[in-house]
Enzyme design. Structure first.
Site, PDB file in Angstrom:
ATOM      1  N   GLU A   1      -6.109 -34.826 -80.833  1.00  0.00           N
ATOM      2  CA  GLU A   1      -6.518 -34.497 -79.470  1.00  0.00           C
ATOM      3  C   GLU A   1      -6.581 -35.790 -78.664  1.00  0.00           C
ATOM      4  O   GLU A   1      -7.332 -36.696 -78.993  1.00  0.00           O
ATOM      5  CB  GLU A   1      -7.899 -33.829 -79.496  1.00  0.00           C
ATOM      6  CG  GLU A   1      -8.345 -33.396 -78.123  1.00  0.00           C
ATOM      7  CD  GLU A   1      -9.656 -32.625 -78.146  1.00  0.00           C
ATOM      8  OE1 GLU A   1     -10.626 -33.102 -78.766  1.00  0.00           O
ATOM      9  OE2 GLU A   1      -9.705 -31.551 -77.532  1.00  0.00           O
TER      10      GLU A   1
ATOM     11  N   CYS B   1     -10.802 -29.207 -73.461  1.00  0.00           N
ATOM     12  CA  CYS B   1     -10.592 -28.938 -74.894  1.00  0.00           C
ATOM     13  C   CYS B   1      -9.459 -27.948 -75.129  1.00  0.00           C
ATOM     14  O   CYS B   1      -8.769 -28.021 -76.126  1.00  0.00           O
ATOM     15  CB  CYS B   1     -11.878 -28.443 -75.530  1.00  0.00           C
ATOM     16  SG  CYS B   1     -12.624 -27.099 -74.621  1.00  0.00           S
TER      17      CYS B   1
ATOM     18  N   GLU C   1     -18.285 -25.745 -80.386  1.00  0.00           N
ATOM     19  CA  GLU C   1     -17.029 -25.597 -79.644  1.00  0.00           C
ATOM     20  C   GLU C   1     -16.439 -27.000 -79.590  1.00  0.00           C
ATOM     21  O   GLU C   1     -16.932 -27.849 -78.852  1.00  0.00           O
ATOM     22  CB  GLU C   1     -17.314 -25.018 -78.262  1.00  0.00           C
ATOM     23  CG  GLU C   1     -16.073 -24.417 -77.630  1.00  0.00           C
ATOM     24  CD  GLU C   1     -15.299 -25.447 -76.834  1.00  0.00           C
ATOM     25  OE1 GLU C   1     -14.344 -26.043 -77.408  1.00  0.00           O
ATOM     26  OE2 GLU C   1     -15.638 -25.666 -75.675  1.00  0.00           O
TER      27      GLU C   1
ATOM     28  N   GLY D   1     -18.071 -30.514 -77.887  1.00  0.00           N
ATOM     29  CA  GLY D   1     -17.670 -31.922 -77.933  1.00  0.00           C
ATOM     30  C   GLY D   1     -16.629 -32.124 -79.016  1.00  0.00           C
ATOM     31  O   GLY D   1     -15.891 -31.192 -79.367  1.00  0.00           O
ATOM     32  N   SER D   2     -16.591 -33.320 -79.556  1.00  0.00           N
ATOM     33  CA  SER D   2     -15.542 -33.646 -80.529  1.00  0.00           C
ATOM     34  C   SER D   2     -15.813 -32.993 -81.879  1.00  0.00           C
ATOM     35  O   SER D   2     -16.965 -32.717 -82.241  1.00  0.00           O
ATOM     36  CB  SER D   2     -15.480 -35.169 -80.710  1.00  0.00           C
ATOM     37  OG  SER D   2     -16.708 -35.630 -81.215  1.00  0.00           O
ATOM     38  N   THR D   3     -14.747 -32.785 -82.622  1.00  0.00           N
ATOM     39  CA  THR D   3     -14.881 -32.207 -83.966  1.00  0.00           C
ATOM     40  C   THR D   3     -15.698 -33.141 -84.863  1.00  0.00           C
ATOM     41  O   THR D   3     -16.511 -32.682 -85.674  1.00  0.00           O
ATOM     42  CB  THR D   3     -13.480 -31.937 -84.545  1.00  0.00           C
ATOM     43  OG1 THR D   3     -12.887 -30.905 -83.746  1.00  0.00           O
ATOM     44  CG2 THR D   3     -13.528 -31.477 -85.988  1.00  0.00           C
TER      45      THR D   3
ATOM     46  N   LYS E   1     -29.407 -31.514 -73.864  1.00  0.00           N
ATOM     47  CA  LYS E   1     -29.060 -32.938 -73.723  1.00  0.00           C
ATOM     48  C   LYS E   1     -27.665 -33.048 -73.126  1.00  0.00           C
ATOM     49  O   LYS E   1     -26.666 -32.757 -73.768  1.00  0.00           O
ATOM     50  CB  LYS E   1     -29.088 -33.661 -75.076  1.00  0.00           C
ATOM     51  CG  LYS E   1     -29.051 -35.174 -74.839  1.00  0.00           C
ATOM     52  CD  LYS E   1     -28.465 -35.984 -75.959  1.00  0.00           C
ATOM     53  CE  LYS E   1     -26.977 -36.115 -75.957  1.00  0.00           C
ATOM     54  NZ  LYS E   1     -26.379 -36.832 -74.820  1.00  0.00           N
TER      55      LYS E   1
ATOM     56  N   GLY F   1     -19.230 -32.541 -84.085  1.00  0.00           N
ATOM     57  CA  GLY F   1     -19.542 -31.177 -84.537  1.00  0.00           C
ATOM     58  C   GLY F   1     -19.880 -31.160 -86.029  1.00  0.00           C
ATOM     59  O   GLY F   1     -20.843 -30.520 -86.469  1.00  0.00           O
TER      60      GLY F   1
HETATM   61  P1  NDP Z   1     -18.729 -36.494 -78.276  1.00  0.00           P
HETATM   62  O1  NDP Z   1     -18.427 -35.383 -79.195  1.00  0.00           O
HETATM   63  O2  NDP Z   1     -19.108 -37.815 -78.837  1.00  0.00           O
HETATM   64  O3  NDP Z   1     -19.901 -36.088 -77.238  1.00  0.00           O
HETATM   65  C1  NDP Z   1     -20.322 -34.779 -76.972  1.00  0.00           C
HETATM   66  C2  NDP Z   1     -21.845 -34.726 -76.953  1.00  0.00           C
HETATM   67  O4  NDP Z   1     -22.345 -35.057 -78.246  1.00  0.00           O
HETATM   68  C3  NDP Z   1     -22.474 -35.721 -75.985  1.00  0.00           C
HETATM   69  O5  NDP Z   1     -23.643 -35.163 -75.419  1.00  0.00           O
HETATM   70  C4  NDP Z   1     -22.815 -36.879 -76.903  1.00  0.00           C
HETATM   71  O6  NDP Z   1     -23.845 -37.713 -76.418  1.00  0.00           O
HETATM   72  C5  NDP Z   1     -23.251 -36.148 -78.153  1.00  0.00           C
HETATM   73  N1  NDP Z   1     -23.176 -36.991 -79.345  1.00  0.00           N
HETATM   74  C6  NDP Z   1     -22.356 -38.048 -79.573  1.00  0.00           C
HETATM   75  N2  NDP Z   1     -22.601 -38.586 -80.775  1.00  0.00           N
HETATM   76  C7  NDP Z   1     -23.607 -37.875 -81.333  1.00  0.00           C
HETATM   77  C8  NDP Z   1     -24.309 -37.952 -82.554  1.00  0.00           C
HETATM   78  N3  NDP Z   1     -24.037 -38.898 -83.461  1.00  0.00           N
HETATM   79  N4  NDP Z   1     -25.291 -37.039 -82.804  1.00  0.00           N
HETATM   80  C9  NDP Z   1     -25.585 -36.103 -81.886  1.00  0.00           C
HETATM   81  N5  NDP Z   1     -24.974 -35.993 -80.708  1.00  0.00           N
HETATM   82  C10 NDP Z   1     -23.972 -36.851 -80.423  1.00  0.00           C
HETATM   83  O7  NDP Z   1     -17.505 -36.672 -77.309  1.00  0.00           O
HETATM   84  P2  NDP Z   1     -17.051 -38.007 -76.545  1.00  0.00           P
HETATM   85  O8  NDP Z   1     -17.669 -37.938 -75.229  1.00  0.00           O
HETATM   86  O9  NDP Z   1     -17.316 -39.247 -77.305  1.00  0.00           O
HETATM   87  O10 NDP Z   1     -15.494 -37.788 -76.489  1.00  0.00           O
HETATM   88  C11 NDP Z   1     -14.714 -38.122 -77.635  1.00  0.00           C
HETATM   89  C12 NDP Z   1     -13.635 -37.096 -77.853  1.00  0.00           C
HETATM   90  O11 NDP Z   1     -14.239 -35.825 -78.071  1.00  0.00           O
HETATM   91  C13 NDP Z   1     -12.727 -36.868 -76.645  1.00  0.00           C
HETATM   92  O12 NDP Z   1     -11.702 -37.797 -76.606  1.00  0.00           O
HETATM   93  C14 NDP Z   1     -12.238 -35.486 -76.917  1.00  0.00           C
HETATM   94  O13 NDP Z   1     -11.188 -35.524 -77.841  1.00  0.00           O
HETATM   95  C15 NDP Z   1     -13.425 -34.789 -77.559  1.00  0.00           C
HETATM   96  N6  NDP Z   1     -14.214 -33.990 -76.593  1.00  0.00           N
HETATM   97  C16 NDP Z   1     -14.084 -32.647 -76.628  1.00  0.00           C
HETATM   98  C17 NDP Z   1     -14.748 -31.883 -75.695  1.00  0.00           C
HETATM   99  C18 NDP Z   1     -14.627 -30.413 -75.689  1.00  0.00           C
HETATM  100  O14 NDP Z   1     -14.768 -29.822 -74.619  1.00  0.00           O
HETATM  101  N7  NDP Z   1     -14.452 -29.757 -76.823  1.00  0.00           N
HETATM  102  C19 NDP Z   1     -15.550 -32.485 -74.639  1.00  0.00           C
HETATM  103  C20 NDP Z   1     -15.673 -33.914 -74.730  1.00  0.00           C
HETATM  104  C21 NDP Z   1     -14.998 -34.622 -75.676  1.00  0.00           C
HETATM  105  P3  NDP Z   1     -23.549 -38.970 -75.473  1.00  0.00           P
HETATM  106  O15 NDP Z   1     -22.261 -38.737 -74.787  1.00  0.00           O
HETATM  107  O16 NDP Z   1     -24.684 -38.925 -74.549  1.00  0.00           O
HETATM  108  O17 NDP Z   1     -23.564 -40.162 -76.348  1.00  0.00           O
END
Ligand code: NDP
Length: 502
Positions: A404, A306, A271, A248-250, A195, A253
């Site tokens: 972050e 990140c 991660e 993605g975000s903590t 996804k 996670g």
């Molecule tokens: P998210 O952690 O929300 O998104 C990462 C992935 O998780 C996307 O595919 C998202 O889907 C999915 N996701 C979001 N909410 C859920 C949920 N409730 N259940 C399952 N999957 C979910 O990151 P954001 O894009 O909102 O960014 C927010 C913050 O996260 C940033 O400001 C940054 O601090 C951090 N981040 C860290 C990253 C890294 O590389 N470690 C990368 C991106 C963000 P969808 O986007 O389709 O809703």
């Protein structure tokens, strides 16, 4: 393949961006399909605010279809039972197909999330392809183990694929994140449901189309675009997914750990975020290079990385001089059209995220000294862009030193001696990357040993290489992407103990 002269020309990229076909459908069971609900969502170019395409919005039903097709292909052995050589060839063919479309993929990536096309074409896309090739080459070069058992017994200890791997990835490096997860998972023989982030689904969809063309059997790689709360959560909670790999975000996670606990205890590899320290000592001889790297480390991808070195911890004796070097360099990074190869800073991924970064900048203005930047701007009157921003005199407990920000914002803290530098570097809930600048060899070893981070670069900021494991300690996550160690996430140890007669 375009000529280098073309690639440096803005009109070449605008033409490529206009003409590149944008994939919009999910890929399930080897077919391009609409969502069962018929729903679609708009993917927006953040540099202009224009809608690029309406993408299929998958939800729990579509995720279930994708998992069913992944399970079917895995159980039938269509992929995992092919010889290692055959699997390697398919993955290398996929790399070749991606290679032939590098410019189109770079344009898509730039359109979808505002990334500079010069970075996408010059670094991100070639790196992603290289990583795919690296894992492909591993397939027929990996040996298993034989245990030291008593005579008359043979203990075969093998790494076997887990089954169905779910991958949920973010928007900051769309093709890379897809490949960082899918390449080792597929190389190990698993079937995958991916996804992509709602902000950046395009290159993941093209990746899956090309995988079919390369000969990956139907159902082995499925891509379901959609939203996190629906499609992402459905994958995390699915009873027939064996492993979930996330970047993605903590905060999200942590949700995946809960989903696993509430469902089938699938393995979860995370991660997540970071607040990576860059420590610059007064004995660093080449402060110019250090400044170059600190600046590109925080500004690459508009700071949406990140492992970006977002906390600069610099020795008090050189702080003023180093700040001058940084501000001189940052002045050259003006936000510009991401499709113009001369631009040095692209757009933020979306207006909502830019507003979030601006809230951090406002907090920074209250709690520290603004040295450079600090404004949201437009380019040609449109889009979401933020100036390169530096805050000095940042206290260790300031919000901008702890959270972050994920934007082009550098927080600068001072230190008096080595012990204080190490304490400041480790004063974080994260532990992803770190960088240490010194020409004292003993100090380099001492400090890098004591900093809690998955990768510590000495005299280099944020080095990434397919041969080096990437991932973190603490709330930066678990498990490692890249390198041979990535396979550990997508396989389980299986022992066959054979007793034989004389
Ligand atoms: P998210 O952690 O929300 O998104 C990462 C992935 O998780 C996307 O595919 C998202 O889907 C999915 N996701 C979001 N909410 C859920 C949920 N409730 N259940 C399952 N999957 C979910 O990151 P954001 O894009 O909102 O960014 C927010 C913050 O996260 C940033 O400001 C940054 O601090 C951090 N981040 C860290 C990253 C890294 O590389 N470690 C990368 C991106 C963000 P969808 O986007 O389709 O809703």
């Amino acid at each position: 393949m375009a000529k280098i002269a073309d690639i440096e020309d803005r009109s070449y990229w605008h033409k490529t961006a206009k003409s590149v076909p944008l994939p919009t459908q999910a890929i399930i069971g080897g077919r391009q399909v609409d969502a069962r609900s018929g729903k679609r969502f708009a993917t927006i170019n953040p540099a202009t605010g224009e809608t690029l395409a309406d993408i299929v919005e998958g939800d729990a039903t579509d995720v279930d279809d994708a998992v069913t097709s992944a399970r079917r292909s895995f159980d039938a052995g269509h992929w995992r039972n092919q010889s290692p050589l055959a699997r390697k060839r398919v993955l290398l063919k996929l790399a070749e197909l991606l290679n032939a479309e590098q410019q189109q993929l770079a344009a898509m990536e730039s359109l979808d999330m505002g990334k500079l096309v010069r970075d996408a074409a010059g670094n991100d896309i070639p790196t992603a392809i290289n990583i795919l090739q690296w894992h492909a080459e591993e397939v027929d070069k990996t040996y298993d183990e034989v245990a030291p058992l008593p005579v008359g017994n043979v203990g075969l200890i093998r790494r076997v694929p887990l089954g169905v791997v779910g991958a949920v990835v973010p928007w900051n490096f769309p093709l890379n994140m897809a490949i960082w997860k899918c390449a080792p998972a597929l190389a190990a023989g698993n079937s995958v449901v991916l996804k992509p982030a709602e902000q950046s689904p395009l290159t993941a969809l093209r990746f899956a189309q090309l995988a079919l063309e390369a000969g990956l059997p139907e159902g082995v790689l499925n891509v379901v675009p959609g939203f996190g709360e629906t499609a992402g959560q459905a994958l995390g909670r699915h009873m027939d997914v064996d492993c979930l790999a996330f970047t993605g975000s903590t905060a999200v996670g942590k949700m995946f750990l809960r989903y696993a606990g509430d469902s089938n205890l699938k393995q979860v590899w995370l991660e997540c975020g970071g607040k990576s320290p860059v420590v610059v000592f007064e004995d660093c001889e080449d402060l110019e290079t250090a400044a170059d790297q600190v600046v590109s480390g925080i500004l690459y991808n508009q700071g949406q990385v990140c492992s970006a070195g977002s906390r600069l911890i610099v020795q008090d004796s050189i702080r003023a001089r180093f700040l001058d070097l940084l501000t001189e360099r940052m002045a050259q990074y003006r936000p510009g059209d991401p499709l113009d190869p001369q631009s040095r800073l692209g757009a933020m991924v979306e207006a909502k995220h830019a507003a979030n970064v601006m809230r951090y900048i406002e907090a920074g203005c209250r709690e520290a000294t603004l040295v450079a930047g600090g404004n949201a701007v437009t380019v040609n009157g449109r889009g979401s862009f933020i100036e390169p921003t530096i805050f000095s005199d940042v206290r260790p407990d300031a919000v901008i030193a702890r959270e972050e920000i994920f934007g082009p914002v550098l927080a600068v803290l001072g230190f008096a001696d080595e012990a204080e530098a190490i304490a400041l570097a480790n004063d974080s809930v994260y532990g992803l990357g770190a960088s240490v600048w010194t020409d004292n060899l003993s100090r380099a070893h001492r400090v890098s040993e004591q900093i809690v981070a998955g990768v510590v670069g000495v005299n280099v900021v944020d080095p990434v290489n397919p041969a080096i494991p990437f991932g973190g300690f603490r709330q930066s996550g678990s498990g490692r992407d890249l390198s041979r160690h990535a396979a550990e996430k997508y396989t389980a140890l299986k022992t066959t103990w054979i007793r034989f007669k004389d």
